[in-house]
Design an enzyme around this catalytic site. Structure first.
Site, PDB file in Angstrom:
ATOM      1  N   SER A 247     -26.680  24.497 -29.195  1.00  0.00           N
ATOM      2  CA  SER A 247     -26.177  23.706 -27.572  1.00  0.00           C
ATOM      3  C   SER A 247     -24.786  23.432 -27.825  1.00  0.00           C
ATOM      4  CB  SER A 247     -27.214  22.614 -27.585  1.00  0.00           C
ATOM      5  OG  SER A 247     -27.315  22.169 -26.169  1.00  0.00           O
ATOM      6  N   LYS A 251     -21.451  25.418 -29.435  1.00  0.00           N
ATOM      7  CA  LYS A 251     -20.009  25.469 -28.886  1.00  0.00           C
ATOM      8  C   LYS A 251     -19.125  25.197 -30.205  1.00  0.00           C
ATOM      9  CE  LYS A 251     -21.425  22.748 -24.856  1.00  0.00           C
ATOM     10  NZ  LYS A 251     -22.514  23.463 -23.866  1.00  0.00           N
ATOM     11  N   HIS A 388     -34.879  25.129 -23.763  1.00  0.00           N
ATOM     12  CA  HIS A 388     -33.647  24.767 -24.586  1.00  0.00           C
ATOM     13  C   HIS A 388     -34.024  24.424 -25.905  1.00  0.00           C
ATOM     14  CE1 HIS A 388     -29.258  23.732 -24.723  1.00  0.00           C
ATOM     15  NE2 HIS A 388     -29.741  22.505 -25.407  1.00  0.00           N
TER      16      HIS A 388
HETATM   17  C1  GCU Z   1     -26.056  18.873 -22.231  1.00  0.00           C
HETATM   18  C2  GCU Z   1     -25.071  19.548 -22.120  1.00  0.00           C
HETATM   19  C3  GCU Z   1     -24.789  20.708 -22.480  1.00  0.00           C
HETATM   20  C4  GCU Z   1     -25.167  20.888 -24.014  1.00  0.00           C
HETATM   21  C5  GCU Z   1     -26.625  20.042 -24.250  1.00  0.00           C
HETATM   22  C6  GCU Z   1     -26.935  19.940 -25.678  1.00  0.00           C
HETATM   23  O1  GCU Z   1     -27.228  19.504 -21.703  1.00  0.00           O
HETATM   24  O2  GCU Z   1     -24.626  19.632 -20.469  1.00  0.00           O
HETATM   25  O3  GCU Z   1     -23.464  21.394 -22.288  1.00  0.00           O
HETATM   26  O4  GCU Z   1     -25.170  22.061 -24.423  1.00  0.00           O
HETATM   27  O5  GCU Z   1     -26.411  18.814 -23.743  1.00  0.00           O
HETATM   28  O6  GCU Z   1     -26.014  19.984 -26.485  1.00  0.00           O
HETATM   29  O7  GCU Z   1     -27.841  19.863 -26.226  1.00  0.00           O
END
Ligand code: GCU
Length: 409
Positions: A247, A251, A388
């Site tokens: 997540s 990044k 997720h």
């Molecule tokens: C939120 C965010 C995402 C990110 C996620 C996470 O949903 O919008 O961009 O990847 O958190 O880090 O769990």
């Protein structure tokens, strides 16, 4: 997931992607030498100035200290060490607590997975000997593990399902992890008590430039500092280190791998928007969602692309291409629509051209594979059933992929 986002594939639009192999001066890249000497650096600097932001070039004194060693961790399978990594000479400044597990039964040096964790090293492994992380943390949904932004005893092991340590160790890999908030706490003012604030003071400037680094780049920077340490440990093969992240931390792992080519492999788990999924697809999270909800993650310039992704001079197939020719694994989850699983796959697909320049096969498929059907050669990909998250299924694929590519010839 945000109900007002678009989740209808027929409405994604068809904005053309920026060219991967045409240089700014109009020349076409036909081989890997040209890619490396010109196009790669053009793309890298656009990601730096428009998206993640530039880390300061100040050379910092980094010191490290091994503060504990336990030779019977994980039921005797591993040696666990805690290493404090300090930035600068000031022991009161940023300190990253790296937790390293090295398998005992495998001949050293061993390959390693390195990734940040969300809730502290004590959340990755319930062993009561691990100190609780006392830095600011996002509150958790269970309302017990983290109270008023600080971890409690009940958070021990709360993240362990995402880190199947024994499985990884038994396969002959070491694992290293640190809490991302050690580098910068994840909230809009977090920079004030993290590395970005500390370096602003050192550099004497009062404010961030529009192309100065955001928090994601700071976490990526922390991953490189952890690798600096790992390269000094004779038990670790620093030429076989895979950087991994889920997540927002996916990044960070991608950006760390793009910037620091010492990382031999990059694994993006559900990294989504601002990670591996294509920004030009109108599906799930958008650039303006990112900038509104997480104004501290990216550089100031990124905010100028809110509602106009077509103006962004790069897209995420180019981020994937920055990893080439090193192996890249992209993992999606079927119910993780906010991250746009298909957009994650397509970024890998369009990056294949660069792997081809190096004579390496990419995904090896032309269509988006079905659920729970991993594919790929130098670009690995799967979409798993479920939400997720990082699961044991995901780790099995990462271990297999790393075993294949890290096998000593
Ligand atoms: C939120 C965010 C995402 C990110 C996620 C996470 O949903 O919008 O961009 O990847 O958190 O880090 O769990």
């Amino acid at each position: 997931m945000n109900e007002s986002a678009n989740y209808d594939e027929s409405l994604v639009g068809n904005l053309p992607l920026p060219e991967l192999l045409i240089c700014a001066d109009g020349t076409r890249v036909n081989d890997s030498t040209h890619w490396i000497s010109q196009r790669r650096s053009e793309i890298l600097s656009l990601f730096e100035s428009q998206l993640y932001g530039k880390a300061p070039s100040t050379k910092l004194a980094i010191s490290r200290q091994v503060v504990s060693t336990d030779t019977s961790a994980l039921n005797g399978l591993a040696t666990r060490q805690e290493i404090h990594i300090y930035v600068g000479d000031d022991k009161n400044g940023t300190r990253v607590d790296l937790q390293l597990y090295t398998p005992k039964k495998t001949a050293h040096p061993v390959p390693l997975f390195l990734g940040c964790n969300f809730n502290g090293n004590h959340a990755v492994d319930p062993d009561p000997k691990i100190p609780i992380n006392h830095r600011w943390m996002r509150n958790t949904v269970d309302e017990k593990s983290v109270v008023n932004h600080y971890a409690t005893e009940s958070s021990r092991g709360s993240e362990s399902s995402r880190w199947p340590l024994e499985t990884i160790i038994r396969k002959g890999f070491a694992v290293a992890t640190f809490y991302y908030g050690d580098v910068e706490p994840d909230h809009a003012d977090g920079w004030k008590s993290g590395i970005r604030g500390e370096l602003l003071n050192l550099g004497g400037s009062k404010d961030f430039e529009p192309d100065s680094w955001g928090a994601v780049a700071a976490w990526a920077w922390g991953l490189s500092r952890a690798l600096d340490y790992l390269a000094t440990d004779p038990a670790i093969d620093s030429e076989r280190v895979a950087v991994i992240g889920h997540s927002r931390l996916g990044k960070a792992a991608l950006w760390a791998g793009a910037m620091d080519t010492r990382f031999a492999m990059v694994i993006s788990n559900n990294s989504g928007a601002g990670g591996i999924s294509l920004a030009r697809r109108h599906f799930g999270e958008s650039i303006s969602d990112l900038n509104e909800n997480f104004p501290h993650w990216f550089c100031g310039n990124y905010k100028s692309y809110n509602n106009c992704p077509e103006k962004l001079p790069v897209d995420m197939h180019q981020l994937a291409a920055l990893i080439a020719p090193r192996p890249l694994y992209i993992a999606s989850a079927e119910e993780d629509l906010w991250a746009d699983p298909r957009g994650e796959f397509l970024a890998g697909k369009y990056a294949e051209q660069v792997y081809t320049l190096f004579g390496k096969a990419g995904l090896g498929v032309s269509e988006w594979p079905s659920v729970n059907n991993p594919v790929g050669e130098f670009i690995g990909y799967h979409i798993r059933s479920g939400k997720h998250d990082v699961t044991t299924y995901d780790w099995h694929q990462f271990i297999q992929f790393a075993t294949k590519h890290f096998r000593k010839s």
